[in-house]
Design an enzyme around this catalytic site. Structure first.
Site, PDB file in Angstrom:
ATOM      1  N   HIS A 164       0.846  -1.190   0.000  1.00  0.00           N
ATOM      2  CA  HIS A 164       0.000   0.000   0.000  1.00  0.00           C
ATOM      3  C   HIS A 164       0.887   1.247   0.000  1.00  0.00           C
ATOM      4  O   HIS A 164       2.015   1.226   0.496  1.00  0.00           O
ATOM      5  CB  HIS A 164      -0.882   0.028   1.246  1.00  0.00           C
ATOM      6  CG  HIS A 164      -2.042  -0.906   1.186  1.00  0.00           C
ATOM      7  ND1 HIS A 164      -3.254  -0.602   1.741  1.00  0.00           N
ATOM      8  CD2 HIS A 164      -2.178  -2.139   0.648  1.00  0.00           C
ATOM      9  CE1 HIS A 164      -4.098  -1.606   1.553  1.00  0.00           C
ATOM     10  NE2 HIS A 164      -3.461  -2.556   0.892  1.00  0.00           N
ATOM     11  N   GLU A 209       0.727   3.976   1.782  1.00  0.00           N
ATOM     12  CA  GLU A 209       1.120   4.455   3.107  1.00  0.00           C
ATOM     13  C   GLU A 209       2.277   3.644   3.675  1.00  0.00           C
ATOM     14  O   GLU A 209       3.205   4.212   4.261  1.00  0.00           O
ATOM     15  CB  GLU A 209      -0.065   4.362   4.086  1.00  0.00           C
ATOM     16  CG  GLU A 209      -1.239   5.249   3.719  1.00  0.00           C
ATOM     17  CD  GLU A 209      -2.313   4.522   2.921  1.00  0.00           C
ATOM     18  OE1 GLU A 209      -3.495   4.844   3.099  1.00  0.00           O
ATOM     19  OE2 GLU A 209      -1.973   3.625   2.110  1.00  0.00           O
ATOM     20  N   CYS A 224      -6.805   2.406   5.162  1.00  0.00           N
ATOM     21  CA  CYS A 224      -7.472   1.155   5.517  1.00  0.00           C
ATOM     22  C   CYS A 224      -7.034   0.757   6.930  1.00  0.00           C
ATOM     23  O   CYS A 224      -6.182   1.405   7.529  1.00  0.00           O
ATOM     24  CB  CYS A 224      -7.086   0.073   4.499  1.00  0.00           C
ATOM     25  SG  CYS A 224      -5.389  -0.522   4.685  1.00  0.00           S
ATOM     26  N   CYS A 238      -3.147   0.164   7.203  1.00  0.00           N
ATOM     27  CA  CYS A 238      -2.354   1.393   7.136  1.00  0.00           C
ATOM     28  C   CYS A 238      -2.582   2.275   8.362  1.00  0.00           C
ATOM     29  O   CYS A 238      -1.642   2.890   8.865  1.00  0.00           O
ATOM     30  CB  CYS A 238      -2.662   2.133   5.850  1.00  0.00           C
ATOM     31  SG  CYS A 238      -2.101   1.208   4.393  1.00  0.00           S
TER      32      CYS A 238
END
Length: 160
Positions: A52, A54, A82, A85
């Site tokens: 991801h 992040e 999410c 993260c």
């Protein structure tokens, strides 16, 4: 750099992800007005659920600054984080999170739940809606193109 300038860089990273066929999410970690970490979604290319934006940006910031505590940094991301993260943000001790578009299906900064309001040892300040229209448009256009390119398949059913 202003919040909008930092979010514009995150948008550029999101556009780069989209060009690679990834969900267009970009993220920067800033120490004051200096970007110390950047990331973009790479899950499809890497075939890895952990890739991801992040997590990439936090990893890069930790390497740049030489430690895991990012207690003086702010994180700017084009889509509401999410649960995974949000957990990484809490564990990295990032004090401020700024996001563009809300994520009503998976967002953990107020849309589905706000993990930052729970009694963890760290609760980041949160600001949503920065360049929201641009961030939302980037995502909407990506998914509209994807639907045109690929017919919808139901993976949960056996093929007949």
């Amino acid at each position: 750099m202003t919040d909008e300038e930092l979010m514009r860089r995150a948008l550029e990273l999101g556009r780069m992800a989209a060009a690679e066929g990834e969900v267009p999410v970009g993220c920067v970690v800033a120490l004051g007005d200096r970007i110390v970490g950047e990331g973009r979604n790479r899950r499809e290319g890497a075939k890895n659920a952990l890739c991801h934006a992040e997590l990439e940006a936090i990893d890069a910031a930790c390497r740049t600054l030489g430690g895991w505590r990012l207690w003086e940094c702010s994180l700017f991301v084009t889509l509401e984080p999410c649960p995974m993260c949000a957990g990484a943000i809490i564990n990295a001790r990032i004090p401020r999170v700024v996001y563009g578009a809300a994520d009503p299906k998976n967002g953990c900064c107020g849309s589905v739940v706000n993990l930052f309001s729970l009694p963890f040892n760290h609760q980041p300040a949160l600001e949503g809606g920065v360049l929201e229209d641009e961030c939302s448009t980037l995502l909407s256009e990506f998914f509209a193109r994807l639907r045109l390119q690929r017919p919808r398949r139901r993976h949960w059913r056996k093929e007949e």
